[in-house]
Design an enzyme around this catalytic site. Structure first.
Site, PDB file in Angstrom:
ATOM      1  N   LYS A  29      72.289 158.140  63.929  1.00 38.93           N
ATOM      2  CA  LYS A  29      71.070 158.852  63.512  1.00 38.93           C
ATOM      3  C   LYS A  29      71.436 160.274  63.166  1.00 38.93           C
ATOM      4  CE  LYS A  29      66.531 157.975  63.654  1.00 38.93           C
ATOM      5  NZ  LYS A  29      66.069 156.590  63.668  1.00 38.93           N
ATOM      6  N   GLY A  37      49.571 158.279  63.907  1.00 38.77           N
ATOM      7  CA  GLY A  37      50.564 158.631  62.895  1.00 38.77           C
ATOM      8  C   GLY A  37      50.214 157.988  61.574  1.00 38.77           C
ATOM      9  N   ASN A  83      54.936 157.022  56.744  1.00 41.65           N
ATOM     10  CA  ASN A  83      55.286 155.751  56.098  1.00 41.65           C
ATOM     11  C   ASN A  83      54.928 154.551  56.983  1.00 41.65           C
ATOM     12  OD1 ASN A  83      56.707 153.974  54.171  1.00 41.65           O
ATOM     13  ND2 ASN A  83      58.172 153.765  55.821  1.00 41.65           N
TER      14      ASN A  83
HETATM   15  N1  GLU Z   1      64.813 155.217  60.554  1.00 40.37           N
HETATM   16  C1  GLU Z   1      64.578 153.823  60.741  1.00 40.37           C
HETATM   17  C2  GLU Z   1      64.676 153.446  62.206  1.00 40.37           C
HETATM   18  O1  GLU Z   1      64.490 154.262  63.062  1.00 40.37           O
HETATM   19  C3  GLU Z   1      65.415 152.938  59.824  1.00 40.37           C
HETATM   20  C4  GLU Z   1      66.880 153.070  59.925  1.00 40.37           C
HETATM   21  C5  GLU Z   1      67.626 152.355  58.816  1.00 40.37           C
HETATM   22  O2  GLU Z   1      67.004 151.760  57.961  1.00 40.37           O
HETATM   23  O3  GLU Z   1      68.863 152.429  58.847  1.00 40.37           O
HETATM   24  O4  GLU Z   1      64.848 152.300  62.540  1.00 40.37           O
END
Ligand code: GLU
Length: 419
Positions: free
Chosen positions: A103, A215, A218
């Protein structure tokens, strides 16, 4: 309140205790494999230079390359990206993907930037981290306040440095950049498929289920629209400043809410009287959590369901579209009260599942139809749900612990095979 990473570690320790996790793996999962902290010098529109701090936490690659989003928020810090990357590693493992967890983020309030500044921040992140990411190392995607446009700038910057077109370096791209149509709604769709499964198991009709969503980014907005289209009643929605609470059971039209938010920026500023089929009142952003409803869907950020409001929650089912919305202490309260929680690492996995499909298609030069992609997602997330349910029975644990155990068993098996 504990930090997100402290919460994540306490979830790990609890699941580890229920399944006698291999001690070496347990120790390995208490730290990211790598934590990159970089400074991003960015030219501002007024000609000055500002330094932002960028992050990438590569938590673990036991099952495959690092995978996970990048968020732009002024709350981003090392603790948060570590926690979010840990949850990615558990999530990808829990739903059977051959991926690890990562992340990233930038500590910035994206609303304070012009579009050109946002683009320069996005490109600076890629320049600073180019050496450690890539289609076979670490593949970022959108997260809070990032989107296909940001991914487009990032993949373009990556391509320029690499000197070749490398669409598989990022997922969550626009279709014109090699993205897949289904990715935009996939986080919500995965949660929606689980909600449908649970509803059918309880023999209920959609119209009998009143849904409140915290929220309206998206994930929250698309979830509101998916449940609304399926005939559920959306009784509450919220953004970071306010909640819209339906005064009767007639509900809110999330398409109208989307239009209003587009024009006015926040529900707090909107002429909300015209928004709904029925009367609606406006409250604090957190009011939606404790409102009268059957299903609560936190779809914002971490630490929203805490010891301070867990006793007041009226929903009997919580589907965590956000990452880390419930603290471990609140989890215990909800468990005692018999509230069913479908944890983030399963409930919001639709996003990374379809990201994996996007990466796979980019790598193999394939194109699947939207319907085919959604159907694969439905099967994959439903299979994970069934496998985790079986583990919950076997180990007599909560759904969160079951999802962790499922993930940890996969990692344990993979490590044993490679020893
Ligand atoms: N940000 C999204 C999550 O927390 C998607 C991560 C991704 O698609 O790699 O799962």
């Amino acid at each position: 309140m504990n930090t997100p990473f402290e919460n994540a570690m306490s979830q790990l320790d609890r699941a580890a205790g229920s399944m006698q996790l291999d001690a070496q793996l347990h120790a390995r999962l208490r730290k990211p494999e790598k934590l990159h902290i970089v400074s991003l010098p960015v030219l501002m529109d007024d000609g000055s230079e500002k330094i932002f701090v960028g992050y990438r936490s590569q938590f673990n690659s036991i099952l495959g390359l690092y995978k996970g989003g990048i968020r732009f928020a002024d709350s981003v810090n090392a603790d948060e990206v570590k926690a979010l990357s840990f949850w990615m590693a558990i999530k990808t493992a829990a739903v059977g993907l051959p991926l690890g967890g990562g992340k990233g983020g930038v500590c910035v309030d994206p609303r304070s930037l012009s579009s050109a500044e946002l683009e320069r921040v996005s490109r600076a992140w890629v320049r600073a981290l180019y050496d450690v990411i890539g289609p076979e190392k670490d593949v970022p995607a959108p997260d809070v306040a990032t989107n296909p446009r940001v991914m487009g700038w990032m993949v373009d910057e990556y391509n320029q440095i690499a000197g070749v077109q490398t669409p598989a370096a990022f997922t969550g791209k626009d279709v014109s950049d090699g993205g897949v149509v289904a990715r935009a709604t996939s986080t919500s769709r995965g949660g929606f498929y689980l909600l449908e499964k649970i509803r059918q198991m309880h023999g209920k009709k959609p119209a009998d289920m009143r849904v409140a969503i915290q929220g309206f980014g998206n994930a929250g907005m698309h979830m509101a629209q998916l449940v609304y289209d399926a005939g559920y009643t959306v009784v509450g929605v919220s953004d970071s400043r306010s909640s819209l609470i339906s005064d009767g059971d007639c509900g809110i039209d999330p398409y109208k809410a989307q239009e209003v938010k587009k024009v006015h920026g926040s529900f707090a500023e909107s002429p909300f009287e015209n928004l709904c089929k029925e009367r609606v009142r406006i409250g604090n952003s957190s009011d939606v959590i404790t409102m009268d409803c059957d299903v609560l869907i936190p779809a914002a950020v971490e630490n929203q369901i805490t010891v301070h409001n867990a006793m007041e929650i009226q929903a009997s089912l919580i589907i965590e579209l956000a990452n880390g919305p419930t603290t471990p202490e609140a989890d215990r309260i909800l468990e005692k009260r018999g509230v069913q929680v479908i944890p983030d690492v399963l409930a919001n996995a639709g996003g990374v599942i379809v990201s994996y499909y996007e990466w796979y298609q980019n790598m193999h030069d394939e194109q699947w139809s939207e319907d085919e992609t959604n159907e694969k997602l439905r099967v994959q997330i439903s299979d994970a749900y069934m496998a985790i349910s079986a583990l919950c029975e076997e180990y007599k644990v909560s759904f969160r612990d079951g999802a962790f155990i499922h993930a940890l068993l996969r990692m344990q098996k993979s490590l044993a095979a490679s020893r």
